[in-house]
Design a protein around this motif. Structure first.
Motif, PDB file in Angstrom:
ATOM      1  N   UNK A   1     -10.069 -29.272  18.723  1.00 20.62           N
ATOM      2  CA  UNK A   1     -10.738 -28.000  18.845  1.00 20.62           C
ATOM      3  C   UNK A   1     -12.103 -28.113  18.165  1.00 20.62           C
ATOM      4  N   UNK A   2     -13.151 -27.754  18.880  1.00 18.78           N
ATOM      5  CA  UNK A   2     -14.496 -27.871  18.310  1.00 18.78           C
ATOM      6  C   UNK A   2     -14.863 -26.600  17.556  1.00 18.78           C
ATOM      7  N   UNK A   3     -15.693 -26.794  16.550  1.00 16.57           N
ATOM      8  CA  UNK A   3     -16.124 -25.650  15.743  1.00 16.57           C
ATOM      9  C   UNK A   3     -17.323 -24.978  16.414  1.00 16.57           C
ATOM     10  N   UNK A   4     -17.559 -23.691  16.129  1.00 15.54           N
ATOM     11  CA  UNK A   4     -18.717 -23.002  16.721  1.00 15.54           C
ATOM     12  C   UNK A   4     -20.017 -23.614  16.192  1.00 15.54           C
ATOM     13  N   UNK A   5     -21.073 -23.594  17.005  1.00 12.71           N
ATOM     14  CA  UNK A   5     -22.336 -24.194  16.555  1.00 12.71           C
ATOM     15  C   UNK A   5     -22.881 -23.455  15.341  1.00 12.71           C
ATOM     16  N   UNK A   6     -23.494 -24.234  14.465  1.00  8.79           N
ATOM     17  CA  UNK A   6     -24.099 -23.631  13.284  1.00  8.79           C
ATOM     18  C   UNK A   6     -25.386 -22.932  13.681  1.00  8.79           C
ATOM     19  N   UNK A   7     -25.793 -21.981  12.867  1.00  7.27           N
ATOM     20  CA  UNK A   7     -27.001 -21.210  13.136  1.00  7.27           C
ATOM     21  C   UNK A   7     -28.225 -22.119  13.247  1.00  7.27           C
ATOM     22  N   UNK A   8     -28.332 -23.093  12.368  1.00  6.54           N
ATOM     23  CA  UNK A   8     -29.479 -23.999  12.401  1.00  6.54           C
ATOM     24  C   UNK A   8     -29.553 -24.763  13.724  1.00  6.54           C
ATOM     25  N   UNK A   9     -28.405 -25.233  14.204  1.00  4.71           N
ATOM     26  CA  UNK A   9     -28.367 -25.943  15.483  1.00  4.71           C
ATOM     27  C   UNK A   9     -28.761 -25.018  16.628  1.00  4.71           C
ATOM     28  N   UNK A  10     -28.289 -23.786  16.580  1.00  8.64           N
ATOM     29  CA  UNK A  10     -28.604 -22.804  17.620  1.00  8.64           C
ATOM     30  C   UNK A  10     -30.107 -22.523  17.637  1.00  8.64           C
ATOM     31  N   UNK A  11     -30.691 -22.305  16.452  1.00  9.76           N
ATOM     32  CA  UNK A  11     -32.124 -22.040  16.369  1.00  9.76           C
ATOM     33  C   UNK A  11     -32.934 -23.247  16.825  1.00  9.76           C
ATOM     34  N   UNK A  12     -32.538 -24.430  16.397  1.00  9.94           N
ATOM     35  CA  UNK A  12     -33.248 -25.653  16.771  1.00  9.94           C
ATOM     36  C   UNK A  12     -33.221 -25.863  18.276  1.00  9.94           C
ATOM     37  N   UNK A  13     -32.118 -25.566  18.903  1.00 11.40           N
ATOM     38  CA  UNK A  13     -32.014 -25.764  20.349  1.00 11.40           C
ATOM     39  C   UNK A  13     -32.930 -24.818  21.129  1.00 11.40           C
ATOM     40  N   UNK A  14     -33.361 -23.753  20.500  1.00 11.38           N
ATOM     41  CA  UNK A  14     -34.236 -22.783  21.173  1.00 11.38           C
ATOM     42  C   UNK A  14     -35.709 -22.936  20.815  1.00 11.38           C
ATOM     43  N   UNK A  15     -36.048 -23.929  20.005  1.00 11.68           N
ATOM     44  CA  UNK A  15     -37.441 -24.121  19.596  1.00 11.68           C
ATOM     45  C   UNK A  15     -38.403 -24.257  20.774  1.00 11.68           C
TER      46      UNK A  15
END
Length: 150
Positions: A1-15
């Motif tokens: 089971x994978x964990x939910x993405x961290x906020x930093x990863x989410x923000x970085x992916x939207x840069x």
């Protein structure tokens, strides 16, 4: 089971998307400054053709603002735009005080630094150059180093 993405990863992916939106807004604002100076729109009187430096600055603002808005030759247009805003600040505003809040130079300072950011960061997403692959891709998240077997 994978964990939910961290906020930093989410923000970085939207840069790239946010950088592209930043570029579009900055381009619209800068082009509108130039159009107001050259054509006398938006409750501003037009500078006479050839009036140094205002008319020339207006033409550069209009042209570079459109290039930045579209994401075409973004780094070069942003470099020129940053330079003319630094010139405007030091020749027109700084004589009235050191700080932008004292001398009315807040807009040139913000434009200067915003464009300097685009020089180094590139156009981001939503650019015409990105459709033709004429500019290098913008920021990519760094991958962690991989462990190697001994």
């Amino acid at each position: 089971m994978s964990s939910p993405p961290r906020l930093n990863d989410w923000l970085t992916s939207r840069q790239p998307l946010v950088l592209g939106l930043f570029r579009i807004v900055l381009g619209v604002l800068f082009a509108s400054e130039g159009a107001a100076t050259v054509f006398g729109i938006l409750d501003r009187k037009a500078s006479p053709v050839g009036d140094w430096p205002f008319w020339y600055a207006g033409v550069i603002e209009l042209a570079c603002g459109i290039l930045v808005l579209l994401g075409v030759a973004t780094r070069g247009a942003a470099f020129l735009s940053s330079g003319i805003m630094a010139f405007a600040y030091f020749t027109e505003h700084q004589k009235d005080g050191l700080f932008p809040l004292q001398n009315g130079g807040l807009a040139p300072v913000l434009f200067c630094w915003g464009f300097l950011l685009l020089v180094f960061a590139g156009p981001g997403a939503l650019s015409l150059a990105g459709l033709t692959n004429r500019e290098a891709p913008t920021h990519r998240a760094a991958e962690p180093p991989r462990a190697t077997a001994p």
